[in-house]
Design a protein around this motif. Sequence first.
Motif, PDB file in Angstrom:
ATOM      1  N   LYS A 226       0.805  -1.217   0.000  1.00  0.00           N
ATOM      2  CA  LYS A 226       0.000   0.000   0.000  1.00  0.00           C
ATOM      3  C   LYS A 226       0.845   1.276   0.000  1.00  0.00           C
ATOM      4  CE  LYS A 226      -3.573   2.273   2.718  1.00  0.00           C
ATOM      5  NZ  LYS A 226      -4.539   2.115   3.803  1.00  0.00           N
ATOM      6  N   PHE A 227       1.828   1.347   0.881  1.00  0.00           N
ATOM      7  CA  PHE A 227       2.612   2.579   1.001  1.00  0.00           C
ATOM      8  C   PHE A 227       3.469   2.821  -0.237  1.00  0.00           C
ATOM      9  CE2 PHE A 227       1.786   1.371   5.471  1.00  0.00           C
ATOM     10  CZ  PHE A 227       0.949   2.433   5.767  1.00  0.00           C
ATOM     11  N   ASP A 228       3.922   1.755  -0.887  1.00  0.00           N
ATOM     12  CA  ASP A 228       4.671   1.915  -2.132  1.00  0.00           C
ATOM     13  C   ASP A 228       3.768   2.472  -3.234  1.00  0.00           C
ATOM     14  OD1 ASP A 228       7.084   0.906  -1.056  1.00  0.00           O
ATOM     15  OD2 ASP A 228       6.404  -1.148  -1.407  1.00  0.00           O
ATOM     16  N   TYR A 229       2.557   1.912  -3.341  1.00  0.00           N
ATOM     17  CA  TYR A 229       1.602   2.429  -4.331  1.00  0.00           C
ATOM     18  C   TYR A 229       1.260   3.893  -4.046  1.00  0.00           C
ATOM     19  CZ  TYR A 229       0.692  -2.095  -6.513  1.00  0.00           C
ATOM     20  OH  TYR A 229       0.818  -3.270  -7.212  1.00  0.00           O
ATOM     21  N   GLU A 230       1.071   4.218  -2.791  1.00  0.00           N
ATOM     22  CA  GLU A 230       0.734   5.593  -2.430  1.00  0.00           C
ATOM     23  C   GLU A 230       1.875   6.549  -2.758  1.00  0.00           C
ATOM     24  OE1 GLU A 230      -0.530   5.430   1.656  1.00  0.00           O
ATOM     25  OE2 GLU A 230      -2.506   4.637   1.109  1.00  0.00           O
ATOM     26  N   ASP A 231       3.114   6.134  -2.532  1.00  0.00           N
ATOM     27  CA  ASP A 231       4.266   6.978  -2.874  1.00  0.00           C
ATOM     28  C   ASP A 231       4.325   7.246  -4.375  1.00  0.00           C
ATOM     29  OD1 ASP A 231       5.125   7.246  -0.248  1.00  0.00           O
ATOM     30  OD2 ASP A 231       6.648   5.664  -0.402  1.00  0.00           O
ATOM     31  N   ILE A 232       4.101   6.198  -5.163  1.00  0.00           N
ATOM     32  CA  ILE A 232       4.138   6.338  -6.621  1.00  0.00           C
ATOM     33  C   ILE A 232       3.005   7.253  -7.089  1.00  0.00           C
ATOM     34  CG2 ILE A 232       3.861   5.100  -8.805  1.00  0.00           C
ATOM     35  CD1 ILE A 232       5.184   2.663  -7.307  1.00  0.00           C
ATOM     36  N   ALA A 233       1.818   7.026  -6.555  1.00  0.00           N
ATOM     37  CA  ALA A 233       0.667   7.850  -6.935  1.00  0.00           C
ATOM     38  C   ALA A 233       0.852   9.301  -6.502  1.00  0.00           C
ATOM     39  CB  ALA A 233      -0.614   7.274  -6.335  1.00  0.00           C
ATOM     40  N   GLU A 234       1.415   9.501  -5.318  1.00  0.00           N
ATOM     41  CA  GLU A 234       1.659  10.863  -4.835  1.00  0.00           C
ATOM     42  C   GLU A 234       2.575  11.626  -5.791  1.00  0.00           C
ATOM     43  OE1 GLU A 234       3.559  13.169  -0.967  1.00  0.00           O
ATOM     44  OE2 GLU A 234       2.976  11.080  -0.785  1.00  0.00           O
ATOM     45  N   SER A 235       3.631  10.976  -6.246  1.00  0.00           N
ATOM     46  CA  SER A 235       4.544  11.617  -7.204  1.00  0.00           C
ATOM     47  C   SER A 235       3.830  11.948  -8.511  1.00  0.00           C
ATOM     48  CB  SER A 235       5.739  10.706  -7.487  1.00  0.00           C
ATOM     49  OG  SER A 235       6.546  10.583  -6.352  1.00  0.00           O
ATOM     50  N   ALA A 236       2.984  11.026  -8.968  1.00  0.00           N
ATOM     51  CA  ALA A 236       2.244  11.252 -10.209  1.00  0.00           C
ATOM     52  C   ALA A 236       1.253  12.410 -10.056  1.00  0.00           C
ATOM     53  CB  ALA A 236       1.517   9.985 -10.629  1.00  0.00           C
ATOM     54  N   ILE A 237       0.618  12.499  -8.899  1.00  0.00           N
ATOM     55  CA  ILE A 237      -0.310  13.607  -8.647  1.00  0.00           C
ATOM     56  C   ILE A 237       0.450  14.932  -8.622  1.00  0.00           C
ATOM     57  CG2 ILE A 237      -1.834  14.649  -6.915  1.00  0.00           C
ATOM     58  CD1 ILE A 237      -2.643  11.715  -6.181  1.00  0.00           C
ATOM     59  N   GLU A 238       1.580  14.956  -7.931  1.00  0.00           N
ATOM     60  CA  GLU A 238       2.384  16.175  -7.863  1.00  0.00           C
ATOM     61  C   GLU A 238       2.843  16.615  -9.249  1.00  0.00           C
ATOM     62  OE1 GLU A 238       5.416  14.957  -5.108  1.00  0.00           O
ATOM     63  OE2 GLU A 238       4.251  15.627  -3.377  1.00  0.00           O
ATOM     64  N   ASP A 239       3.144  15.637 -10.124  1.00  0.00           N
ATOM     65  CA  ASP A 239       3.587  15.938 -11.487  1.00  0.00           C
ATOM     66  C   ASP A 239       2.408  16.099 -12.454  1.00  0.00           C
ATOM     67  OD1 ASP A 239       6.202  15.814 -10.594  1.00  0.00           O
ATOM     68  OD2 ASP A 239       6.509  13.734 -11.257  1.00  0.00           O
ATOM     69  N   GLU A 240       1.188  16.009 -11.908  1.00  0.00           N
ATOM     70  CA  GLU A 240      -0.045  16.169 -12.687  1.00  0.00           C
ATOM     71  C   GLU A 240      -0.111  15.213 -13.874  1.00  0.00           C
ATOM     72  OE1 GLU A 240      -0.820  20.288 -13.526  1.00  0.00           O
ATOM     73  OE2 GLU A 240      -0.543  20.859 -11.432  1.00  0.00           O
ATOM     74  N   LEU A 241       0.191  13.942 -13.626  1.00  0.00           N
ATOM     75  CA  LEU A 241       0.199  12.925 -14.668  1.00  0.00           C
ATOM     76  C   LEU A 241      -1.152  12.208 -14.765  1.00  0.00           C
ATOM     77  CD1 LEU A 241       3.758  11.427 -14.032  1.00  0.00           C
ATOM     78  CD2 LEU A 241       3.053  13.131 -15.735  1.00  0.00           C
ATOM     79  N   TYR A 242      -2.208  12.976 -14.859  1.00  0.00           N
ATOM     80  CA  TYR A 242      -3.554  12.427 -14.981  1.00  0.00           C
ATOM     81  C   TYR A 242      -3.774  11.893 -16.397  1.00  0.00           C
ATOM     82  CZ  TYR A 242      -4.322  15.035 -10.674  1.00  0.00           C
ATOM     83  OH  TYR A 242      -4.241  15.513  -9.394  1.00  0.00           O
ATOM     84  N   ASN A 243      -4.510  10.794 -16.509  1.00  0.00           N
ATOM     85  CA  ASN A 243      -4.832  10.293 -17.841  1.00  0.00           C
ATOM     86  C   ASN A 243      -5.998  11.087 -18.424  1.00  0.00           C
ATOM     87  OD1 ASN A 243      -7.211   9.208 -16.762  1.00  0.00           O
ATOM     88  ND2 ASN A 243      -6.511   7.092 -16.831  1.00  0.00           N
ATOM     89  N   ASP A 244      -6.487  10.676 -19.582  1.00  0.00           N
ATOM     90  CA  ASP A 244      -7.557  11.409 -20.265  1.00  0.00           C
ATOM     91  C   ASP A 244      -8.852  11.447 -19.460  1.00  0.00           C
ATOM     92  OD1 ASP A 244      -5.847  11.890 -22.363  1.00  0.00           O
ATOM     93  OD2 ASP A 244      -6.595  10.235 -23.589  1.00  0.00           O
ATOM     94  N   GLU A 245      -9.037  10.493 -18.550  1.00  0.00           N
ATOM     95  CA  GLU A 245     -10.234  10.434 -17.719  1.00  0.00           C
ATOM     96  C   GLU A 245     -10.065  11.186 -16.403  1.00  0.00           C
ATOM     97  OE1 GLU A 245     -10.893   6.266 -17.217  1.00  0.00           O
ATOM     98  OE2 GLU A 245     -11.455   5.960 -19.303  1.00  0.00           O
ATOM     99  N   GLY A 246      -8.895  11.783 -16.189  1.00  0.00           N
ATOM    100  CA  GLY A 246      -8.631  12.512 -14.953  1.00  0.00           C
ATOM    101  C   GLY A 246      -8.220  11.612 -13.802  1.00  0.00           C
ATOM    102  N   LEU A 247      -7.754  10.403 -14.133  1.00  0.00           N
ATOM    103  CA  LEU A 247      -7.331   9.429 -13.129  1.00  0.00           C
ATOM    104  C   LEU A 247      -5.814   9.290 -13.127  1.00  0.00           C
ATOM    105  CD1 LEU A 247      -9.899   6.632 -14.069  1.00  0.00           C
ATOM    106  CD2 LEU A 247     -10.229   8.529 -12.485  1.00  0.00           C
ATOM    107  N   ILE A 248      -5.307   8.776 -12.025  1.00  0.00           N
ATOM    108  CA  ILE A 248      -3.875   8.499 -11.924  1.00  0.00           C
ATOM    109  C   ILE A 248      -3.669   7.001 -12.096  1.00  0.00           C
ATOM    110  CG2 ILE A 248      -1.894   8.444 -10.342  1.00  0.00           C
ATOM    111  CD1 ILE A 248      -2.501  11.266 -11.337  1.00  0.00           C
ATOM    112  N   GLU A 249      -2.944   6.621 -13.138  1.00  0.00           N
ATOM    113  CA  GLU A 249      -2.666   5.211 -13.376  1.00  0.00           C
ATOM    114  C   GLU A 249      -1.219   4.903 -13.001  1.00  0.00           C
ATOM    115  OE1 GLU A 249      -2.903   1.805 -16.868  1.00  0.00           O
ATOM    116  OE2 GLU A 249      -3.451   3.860 -17.349  1.00  0.00           O
TER     117      GLU A 249
END
Length: 80
Positions: free
Chosen positions: A52-75
């Motif tokens: 869980k914490f590894d996934y959250e770290d990766i997602a947090e970085s993607a959110i900070e870098d605004e790497l949202y897909n076309d649907e506005g989700l973080i993959e």
Amino acid sequence: MNQSIIFVDRVEYDESTKRISFFAQVSGQLIRCFYLTNKSEKDAISDFESKKFDYEDIAESAIEDELYNDEGLIEVEELL
């Protein structure tokens, strides 16, 4: 750790898409983060919980870098 990104204690499995979703709250907005998996629901959720914490770290970085897909989700990619 970005204090404005808070991960909520919620995980969902979608059988039709084989997708694990988890959620972050960013400035009051709920952001869906997800990854695709070939595991069964039970195994996929258990695997997510153990990493869980590894996934959250990766997602947090993607959110900070605004790497949202076309649907506005973080993959993110499934961790093996």
